[in-house]
Design a protein around this motif. Structure first.
Motif, PDB file in Angstrom:
ATOM      1  N   UNK A  12       0.806  -1.215   0.000  1.00 41.96           N
ATOM      2  CA  UNK A  12       0.000   0.000   0.000  1.00 41.96           C
ATOM      3  C   UNK A  12       0.840   1.266   0.000  1.00 41.96           C
ATOM      4  N   UNK A  13       2.136   1.172  -0.150  1.00 41.52           N
ATOM      5  CA  UNK A  13       2.992   2.343  -0.142  1.00 41.52           C
ATOM      6  C   UNK A  13       2.681   3.269  -1.295  1.00 41.52           C
ATOM      7  N   UNK A  14       2.287   2.743  -2.417  1.00 46.51           N
ATOM      8  CA  UNK A  14       1.977   3.564  -3.579  1.00 46.51           C
ATOM      9  C   UNK A  14       0.850   4.537  -3.304  1.00 46.51           C
ATOM     10  N   UNK A  15      -0.133   4.126  -2.514  1.00 48.79           N
ATOM     11  CA  UNK A  15      -1.228   5.023  -2.168  1.00 48.79           C
ATOM     12  C   UNK A  15      -0.723   6.196  -1.345  1.00 48.79           C
ATOM     13  N   UNK A  36       4.819   8.803 -11.485  1.00 48.41           N
ATOM     14  CA  UNK A  36       5.813   8.204 -10.588  1.00 48.41           C
ATOM     15  C   UNK A  36       5.146   7.535  -9.388  1.00 48.41           C
ATOM     16  N   UNK A  37       4.043   8.111  -8.909  1.00 48.27           N
ATOM     17  CA  UNK A  37       3.310   7.476  -7.809  1.00 48.27           C
ATOM     18  C   UNK A  37       2.699   6.155  -8.270  1.00 48.27           C
ATOM     19  N   UNK A  38       2.147   6.135  -9.480  1.00 41.01           N
ATOM     20  CA  UNK A  38       1.570   4.911 -10.020  1.00 41.01           C
ATOM     21  C   UNK A  38       2.652   3.862 -10.256  1.00 41.01           C
ATOM     22  N   UNK A  39       3.789   4.310 -10.757  1.00 38.80           N
ATOM     23  CA  UNK A  39       4.904   3.390 -10.987  1.00 38.80           C
ATOM     24  C   UNK A  39       5.379   2.775  -9.672  1.00 38.80           C
ATOM     25  N   UNK A  40       5.477   3.599  -8.622  1.00 41.05           N
ATOM     26  CA  UNK A  40       5.872   3.087  -7.310  1.00 41.05           C
ATOM     27  C   UNK A  40       4.880   2.078  -6.759  1.00 41.05           C
ATOM     28  N   UNK A  41       3.605   2.340  -6.951  1.00 39.85           N
ATOM     29  CA  UNK A  41       2.574   1.412  -6.484  1.00 39.85           C
ATOM     30  C   UNK A  41       2.660   0.086  -7.234  1.00 39.85           C
ATOM     31  N   UNK A  42       2.857   0.152  -8.546  1.00 37.57           N
ATOM     32  CA  UNK A  42       2.968  -1.071  -9.338  1.00 37.57           C
ATOM     33  C   UNK A  42       4.215  -1.863  -8.970  1.00 37.57           C
ATOM     34  N   UNK A  43       5.302  -1.169  -8.685  1.00 38.64           N
ATOM     35  CA  UNK A  43       6.525  -1.856  -8.279  1.00 38.64           C
ATOM     36  C   UNK A  43       6.355  -2.546  -6.931  1.00 38.64           C
ATOM     37  N   UNK A  44       5.646  -1.910  -6.007  1.00 33.94           N
ATOM     38  CA  UNK A  44       5.450  -2.538  -4.701  1.00 33.94           C
ATOM     39  C   UNK A  44       4.531  -3.763  -4.809  1.00 33.94           C
ATOM     40  N   UNK A  45       3.534  -3.701  -5.668  1.00 30.75           N
ATOM     41  CA  UNK A  45       2.665  -4.867  -5.886  1.00 30.75           C
ATOM     42  C   UNK A  45       3.468  -5.991  -6.539  1.00 30.75           C
ATOM     43  N   UNK A  50       6.354 -11.210  -6.204  1.00 32.35           N
ATOM     44  CA  UNK A  50       7.621 -11.942  -6.319  1.00 32.35           C
ATOM     45  C   UNK A  50       7.992 -12.610  -5.002  1.00 32.35           C
ATOM     46  N   UNK A  51       7.810 -11.904  -3.898  1.00 29.65           N
ATOM     47  CA  UNK A  51       8.129 -12.464  -2.588  1.00 29.65           C
ATOM     48  C   UNK A  51       7.212 -13.638  -2.281  1.00 29.65           C
ATOM     49  N   UNK A  52       5.946 -13.484  -2.595  1.00 37.79           N
ATOM     50  CA  UNK A  52       4.994 -14.564  -2.377  1.00 37.79           C
ATOM     51  C   UNK A  52       5.387 -15.800  -3.181  1.00 37.79           C
ATOM     52  N   UNK A  53       5.753 -15.587  -4.427  1.00 40.64           N
ATOM     53  CA  UNK A  53       6.169 -16.704  -5.281  1.00 40.64           C
ATOM     54  C   UNK A  53       7.430 -17.382  -4.735  1.00 40.64           C
ATOM     55  N   UNK A  54       8.389 -16.579  -4.289  1.00 40.30           N
ATOM     56  CA  UNK A  54       9.617 -17.148  -3.724  1.00 40.30           C
ATOM     57  C   UNK A  54       9.334 -17.959  -2.464  1.00 40.30           C
ATOM     58  N   UNK A  55       8.467 -17.437  -1.607  1.00 39.49           N
ATOM     59  CA  UNK A  55       8.127 -18.162  -0.379  1.00 39.49           C
ATOM     60  C   UNK A  55       7.393 -19.463  -0.698  1.00 39.49           C
ATOM     61  N   UNK A  56       6.521 -19.442  -1.695  1.00 39.06           N
ATOM     62  CA  UNK A  56       5.812 -20.658  -2.088  1.00 39.06           C
ATOM     63  C   UNK A  56       6.792 -21.729  -2.559  1.00 39.06           C
ATOM     64  N   UNK A  57       7.772 -21.320  -3.343  1.00 40.77           N
ATOM     65  CA  UNK A  57       8.779 -22.274  -3.815  1.00 40.77           C
ATOM     66  C   UNK A  57       9.574 -22.852  -2.647  1.00 40.77           C
ATOM     67  N   UNK A  78      -0.144 -10.131  -1.499  1.00 43.84           N
ATOM     68  CA  UNK A  78       0.008 -10.017  -2.948  1.00 43.84           C
ATOM     69  C   UNK A  78      -1.356  -9.992  -3.634  1.00 43.84           C
ATOM     70  N   UNK A  79      -2.266 -10.820  -3.160  1.00 39.18           N
ATOM     71  CA  UNK A  79      -3.598 -10.868  -3.766  1.00 39.18           C
ATOM     72  C   UNK A  79      -4.356  -9.566  -3.538  1.00 39.18           C
ATOM     73  N   UNK A  80      -4.292  -9.019  -2.338  1.00 37.90           N
ATOM     74  CA  UNK A  80      -4.979  -7.762  -2.038  1.00 37.90           C
ATOM     75  C   UNK A  80      -4.379  -6.620  -2.851  1.00 37.90           C
ATOM     76  N   UNK A  81      -3.060  -6.586  -2.947  1.00 35.34           N
ATOM     77  CA  UNK A  81      -2.407  -5.553  -3.749  1.00 35.34           C
ATOM     78  C   UNK A  81      -2.793  -5.643  -5.214  1.00 35.34           C
ATOM     79  N   UNK A  82      -2.857  -6.862  -5.748  1.00 35.68           N
ATOM     80  CA  UNK A  82      -3.248  -7.045  -7.141  1.00 35.68           C
ATOM     81  C   UNK A  82      -4.693  -6.623  -7.367  1.00 35.68           C
TER      82      UNK A  82
END
Length: 104
Positions: A12-15, A36-45, A50-57, A78-82
């Motif tokens: 939620x940092x992008x918000x 730039x705010x939208x880009x930051x939000x998309x990068x945080x999502x 990516x972190x969720x995927x790594x933890x699942x693996x 990750x799901x809420x952010x998406x």
């Protein structure tokens, strides 16, 4: 590049960036625009996904250092952010469509 989430509200940092961009005085040195705010939000999502995927693996490989609870929380973040990103995109497309259909 380190893509780890540092806190529980990282997706939620992008918000927060968007709010600060609207409230910040117009200064050439520290100007933060909508893009730039939208880009930051998309990068945080993306980082959360990516972190969720790594933890699942890691859980699938039975790494004892990674807990199932931590993985499930990361997946939900990750799901809420998406979902939030998807809603913002839908609103932006609807606003664009409304503007394009206006009669001048």
């Amino acid at each position: 590049m380190d893509l780890r989430i540092s806190s529980a509200t990282a997706p939620l940092q992008g918000a927060g960036l968007a709010r600060r961009a609207m409230a910040a005085p117009q200064n050439d040195a520290s100007e933060v625009g909508f893009s730039s705010a939208l880009k930051g939000a998309l990068q945080s999502v993306s980082a959360a996904q990516n972190r969720s995927s790594d933890l699942q693996k890691e859980v699938q490989m039975e790494n004892p250092a990674v807990s199932l609870e931590e993985t499930m929380v990361a997946m939900q973040k990750a799901q809420i952010g998406f979902q939030a990103t998807l809603h913002v995109r839908n609103r932006m497309v609807q606003a664009y469509t409304d503007i394009m259909n206006m009669q001048v």
